[in-house]
Structure formats: C-alpha cells, structure tokens
Enzyme design. Structure first.
Site, PDB file in Angstrom:
ATOM      1  N   THR A  83       0.990  -1.289  -0.067  1.00 28.34           N
ATOM      2  CA  THR A  83      -0.027  -0.128   0.601  1.00 28.34           C
ATOM      3  C   THR A  83       0.735   1.326   0.064  1.00 28.34           C
ATOM      4  O   THR A  83       2.069   1.128   0.021  1.00 28.34           O
ATOM      5  CB  THR A  83      -0.754   0.255   0.864  1.00 28.34           C
ATOM      6  OG1 THR A  83       0.009   0.433   2.855  1.00 28.34           O
ATOM      7  CG2 THR A  83      -1.589  -1.467   1.335  1.00 28.34           C
TER       8      THR A  83
ATOM      9  N   GLU B 242      -6.317  -3.722  -0.770  1.00 22.96           N
ATOM     10  CA  GLU B 242      -6.643  -4.898  -0.134  1.00 22.96           C
ATOM     11  C   GLU B 242      -8.091  -5.356  -1.592  1.00 22.96           C
ATOM     12  O   GLU B 242      -7.834  -6.907  -1.238  1.00 22.96           O
ATOM     13  CB  GLU B 242      -6.730  -4.822   0.999  1.00 22.96           C
ATOM     14  CG  GLU B 242      -6.239  -3.711   2.116  1.00 22.96           C
ATOM     15  CD  GLU B 242      -5.810  -2.169   1.969  1.00 22.96           C
ATOM     16  OE1 GLU B 242      -5.123  -1.943   2.757  1.00 22.96           O
ATOM     17  OE2 GLU B 242      -6.411  -2.071   0.541  1.00 22.96           O
TER      18      GLU B 242
ATOM     19  N   LYS C 144     -14.161  16.603  11.533  1.00 18.70           N
ATOM     20  CA  LYS C 144     -15.847  16.600  13.344  1.00 18.70           C
ATOM     21  C   LYS C 144     -15.674  18.014  13.650  1.00 18.70           C
ATOM     22  O   LYS C 144     -15.103  18.233  13.770  1.00 18.70           O
ATOM     23  CB  LYS C 144     -14.921  15.564  13.775  1.00 18.70           C
ATOM     24  CG  LYS C 144     -14.424  14.240  13.997  1.00 18.70           C
ATOM     25  CD  LYS C 144     -13.670  13.148  14.114  1.00 18.70           C
ATOM     26  CE  LYS C 144     -13.389  11.609  13.938  1.00 18.70           C
ATOM     27  NZ  LYS C 144     -12.900  12.123  12.805  1.00 18.70           N
TER      28      LYS C 144
ATOM     29  N   TRP D 287     -19.954  15.136  12.008  1.00 18.58           N
ATOM     30  CA  TRP D 287     -19.364  14.797  10.830  1.00 18.58           C
ATOM     31  C   TRP D 287     -19.558  15.346   9.876  1.00 18.58           C
ATOM     32  O   TRP D 287     -20.823  15.383   8.767  1.00 18.58           O
ATOM     33  CB  TRP D 287     -19.044  13.295  11.050  1.00 18.58           C
ATOM     34  CG  TRP D 287     -18.475  12.837  11.900  1.00 18.58           C
ATOM     35  CD1 TRP D 287     -18.482  13.162  13.037  1.00 18.58           C
ATOM     36  CD2 TRP D 287     -18.032  11.617  12.033  1.00 18.58           C
ATOM     37  NE1 TRP D 287     -17.580  12.370  14.472  1.00 18.58           N
ATOM     38  CE2 TRP D 287     -17.587  11.090  13.466  1.00 18.58           C
ATOM     39  CE3 TRP D 287     -18.624  10.516  10.921  1.00 18.58           C
ATOM     40  CZ2 TRP D 287     -16.851   9.858  13.487  1.00 18.58           C
ATOM     41  CZ3 TRP D 287     -17.392   8.649  11.471  1.00 18.58           C
ATOM     42  CH2 TRP D 287     -17.274   8.642  12.453  1.00 18.58           C
TER      43      TRP D 287
END
Length: 546
Positions: free
Chosen positions: A186, A332, A438, A443
């Site tokens: 990654t 992934e 936040k 959010w």
C-alpha cells in the site's frame, strides 16, 4: 441427508484457476492481435507467448524458483505485461515495486518482500545502484535498457539480450491455484506501507468478473473489439487488474511507458484506443492537453477510480464526447468492488449516478455498519463503514498479524470508508474515516464539500481538510488550484456552500474557515491528492481571508 458430490471420471482433468490459463483462449482467437509499446515495439500475442517462455527460461537460469519473489521496477510496457504472466507462471511471486515511493521505502518494500531478482528500467538504475548496499537479499539485477545502451557492470544482463539467448520452449506446469502470485505494498499514507498479496485463483476470478460490462443497463462495456491502454501505473494493484482482462480477451493493447499527455494523445489517435482507466488527476491532465491540441476524445470509455470523480469533472469529459464511469476498490481488494451505472428509472441527469461508487459487481457482498457491526438502514442517507466480502480479497497484510486482524475484524474486510447504501444497491462513498471533519459535534463529509466547490467556475482542483480549532475541534479548510487566469475567493466558495446549507444538503458547519490558493496539490505515489500532507502543512489554522 448428507451433501452429495460428483463422481468424476478417472481421467477427468482438474483445471486449476492459474494465471497461465488466462492465455488459453486469446492464443487461439487472437494470435495475430497486437501489443504495442509507445512507438518502439509492436508484437503479436503469438510472439508474446514465445517471449513468456524465453523470460521464464532466462529467469530460471538466474536462479528463479517456485516461491521466490521477483521485483519489477518499470514504466507501463510490454515487458511489464510479460512479467505479469511469466513470473507467476513459473510459480514465483511478482512484486510490483512502487517506484514513486521515497528511496528508503523502496528499499524497505523490496527487503520485506524478500525479492531476490530485480528487473529494473534504466530510469531507475541510479536509484537501485544507490540502494544496492541496503538490499542484502538481491542476488541478480536485470537491466531494462529500452534501447541499445549497455547495461551497468553489476547487472546480470540486459532484458532483451537475455530473452534473445533463452529457450522459448519453457515447460510451464500446472500447480495449486491457491499459490501466491503477486505481492505489493500500500502507499503508506497512514504509516509504513503494508504488504498485500493475491493468489492465482483470486486474480483469475477478479479478471472474470471485471470482464463484465462497465456501467451496465445498456452502457457499453469492455470487449474484444476494444483497444486498451492503461493509464493507471502497472505497479498499482495490477493496473486495476485490467491487463489480465485485456489479455484474456485478446484485445489490442497499447502501453504508454512514462505518462506524458502528448504521448498518450498520440497513441490514442494512432492506435485507436477506446478504453482506459485512471485517477481523476490523470483525466484532468488528458483533458487539458486535448484542449491545448484540439484533440478528439469522442468515444473514449474511461473508468475513473482511486478517488472520487466529481460531477464537474465528469461533465467536462462528457462534453468532449467521452464515456465516463466510476469504479471503487482498494489495494486490499485487487481492486474492483463496485462500478457506477445509470439508474433504472433514468432521469435527466445521469452524472450523479455515474459519479457514485456504484453497485457491487458479481460475487461482492457489501454491508454498511455502525461501530458495533450492525447494519445501518439502506436508505441512501444513513452512514456507516463499508465492509465487504469477495473471493479475491487479500487474506492478510503479510507479516503484520495485528493489522491483518483489524482488517478482517468480525469476518468482514473493513474498508475504512464512510458510505451509504440505498434500496437499489447503490453505494456512495462519503469519506475516508480519517478524512471526515469533526466539527461542532457533527461529521462533515469532505468529498461532498469538494464536489460542490468543484462545480464553481475557475476551479481546476479542490481538496477540503479539517484543521484544528480551539472551540469546534476542527473546521473545514479549502485548498484550491485555480484555472489559469481565474481568481477564486472564500466569499465565492461560501456563497455556494450557503445555498447548500439553506436547502438542507449540508450542515451549517460546512462554511469554510479559510481558503488556500496553491499552484499544485501534493500527490501520493499513485496520483491521489495527499490529504495527509495537506493536514500536516495546515495543522495550525490560518487566518481567515476573503
């Protein structure tokens, strides 16, 4: 009653799902089809197969064996495609080395993969030469000189010359489809890169499903009559798996080497390219170059992924005659999970649907869950983490048990993406968990704000991040690259957001605290906007300005 099983004939063949067999049909149906590298190389599938045998023989002569990791550092090329096949076909593991990582991380990934042979393009030979002392496991380096220049003295040979001298009649054998085929890392935006791996079975199943029509519901897909040119680096998640699909179908393939917009447009025109895939930043680069040159983009189907395709950018491509759809996945997940498509009920504006993550492709199970792994309502509004299952997902982060357990907590792969799911099965990625802002006890979705701002005139690229605030916890900061000759102000941006606040689309906390105008955005090694770097740069909240 007990399960019943088929009584197989004594000589029934047990057909393994290995990468080798992705070639079976194309060698019969498309032996004379072409594979093109820039304006330098043009070979047929028949020659390609012969070169696979030669490459396997050459690597074996250098000590390659089943289970060994072999790393490749190259631009997109016919050679890389050969490595996609020949290395796993001998039972070795292909490491697609991310050449855009910092040198220390390049060495780290090669060492952690245990690579013993490296195939290195001449552009990366200085990098590898500087790192040689830090690569104790590497026993041989093959130079990919891309011309007549001699390889360095420390190289075991030059790729083309080694192939020329090698036996084309290598005897590839069948083996367990669950053997590891590929390994890569990654991009490391959240710490050290993590190693993901895929088996032959997983890659073959992914290729079969990825061959389904992109978009669906009467949108044209990727088929045998297309001409394919990847614009996602081949070191990144198998170029989204599409070179395997293209080879399985026997389509004409075109490889651009190092990405240069003029070269890309030249190849598109000369070779008749009809299908590509890329991240939004590459699409922007292509559109800008096409405008400068007056190039025709009509009929070019592109799948956009890696980060969100904004509605503004989608409209820009469609205005030039391109067919754009969104795809969603991760390193992934090999990577395909969902693909966008028009809604069944139609509508005057397809752009909203085509810029969503889309619907799950076959064999992908999706859920959107809260922190206790309970499903949130599939109403297109309720948010949670997207978790998934599919037969081609990496089973672990190699050598990192703790991270692997977190990835697969509860038996589902955790994407770390905040998403919604509606009753028709449309997934919309709202944000990365780490990118959610936040503020004021709420959010905010950075992707939603970016999409709204990107629709304003004069904006070439935008990112919205959360910056620390002593009272609200975080406040949203906009970072904008303006189109040449245009000026963008905080007042203009907040006017757009105010209208969205008034209509209830976003919270009142969505007004930007400040706006930063920059010439270029920091990018990750795979071309995404690097929000981690932006957050580090603007960690102290700037003074608001109009």
């Amino acid at each position: 009653m007990a399960l019943r099983f088929v009584e197989r004939a004594a000589e029934a063949h047990d057909f393994p799902l290995t990468i080798r067999h992705l070639l079976d049909t194309s060698l019969v149906t498309a032996a004379d089809q072409e594979i093109v590298y820039r304006d330098e190389v043009r070979i047929t599938y028949r020659t390609f197969h012969e070169r696979l045998g030669r490459l396997a023989s050459a690597l074996t002569a250098l000590g390659a064996a089943e289970g060994m990791t072999i790393g490749v550092l190259d631009w997109d090329s016919h050679r890389y495609l050969e490595c996609y096949f020949a290395i796993p076909m001998i039972g070795a593991v292909l490491q697609t080395v991310n050449v855009r990582l910092p040198p220390a991380q390049v060495a780290e990934t090669i060492n952690r993969a245990g690579a013993e042979i490296l195939l290195v393009h001449r552009d990366f030979l200085p990098l590898v030469e500087a790192l040689r002392g830090a690569l104790p496991n590497v026993r041989a380096i093959v130079a990919l000189m891309d011309g007549d220049a001699a390889p360095p003295d420390y190289a075991a040979g030059e790729y083309e010359r080694l192939l020329q001298d090698a036996d084309p009649d290598f005897e590839f054998r069948d083996f367990d489809e669950n053997a590891m085929a590929t390994l890569f890392f990654t991009t490391g935006t959240t710490g050290s890169p993590k190693a993901v791996c895929f088996t032959h079975r997983q890659i073959v199943l992914h290729a079969i499903v990825a061959n389904g029509p992109f978009g669906g519901l009467h949108s044209r897909g990727f088929g045998a009559d297309d001409v394919y040119m990847p614009l996602t680096p081949m070191f990144h998640v198998h170029a989204w798996g599409m070179p395997y699909v293209a080879t399985m179908l026997g389509v004409k393939q075109v490889y651009a080497g190092r990405y240069d917009p003029d070269t890309i447009l030249d190849l598109r025109a000369r070779e008749g390219v009809t299908f590509s895939h890329c991240v939004p930043t590459i699409l922007q680069m292509v559109l800008a170059a096409a405008d400068r040159r007056g190039a025709d983009l009509a009929g070019w189907l592109m799948t956009i992924g890696g980060s969100a395709l904004t509605q503004a950018l989608c409209r820009e491509g469609r205005r030039r005659g391109m067919e754009l759809v969104s795809g969603y996945g991760m390193s992934e997940t090999a990577p395909l999970l969902t693909v966008s498509r028009p809604r069944r009920e139609g509508g005057s504006d397809e752009v909203e649907a085509l810029t969503m993550a889309g619907v799950p492709v076959p064999l992908v199970s999706v859920r959107v869950v809260d922190e206790t792994m309970r499903d949130v309502p599939a109403d297109g509004v309720s948010r949670g983490e997207l978790v998934i299952r599919a037969p081609w997902l990496t089973g672990c982060y190699v050598g990192d048990t703790r991270a692997s357990d977190a990835l697969w907590r509860g038996g589902w792969l955790h994407t770390q993406d905040v998403a919604t799911l509606n009753r028709e099965g449309y997934v919309q990625i709202r944000d990365r968990l780490k990118d959610v802002i936040k503020t004021g006890g709420e959010w905010l979705c950075s992707v939603t704000l970016e999409d709204m701002i990107a629709d304003l005139p004069g904006i070439e690229q935008v990112a919205v991040i959360g910056v620390p605030h002593p009272h609200w916890g975080e406040r949203p900061l906009g970072v904008v690259v303006a189109v040449a000759g245009h000026t963008v102000t905080l007042e203009q941006v907040n006017q757009r957001l105010d209208s969205a606040i008034a209509s209830g689309e976003v919270s009142r906390y969505a007004r930007l605290e400040s706006l930063e105008l920059v010439e270029t955005m920091p990018k990750t090694s795979v071309g995404k906007v690097d929000k981690k770097a932006l957050r580090a740069l603007y960690a102290a909240p700037p003074v608001a300005s109009a």
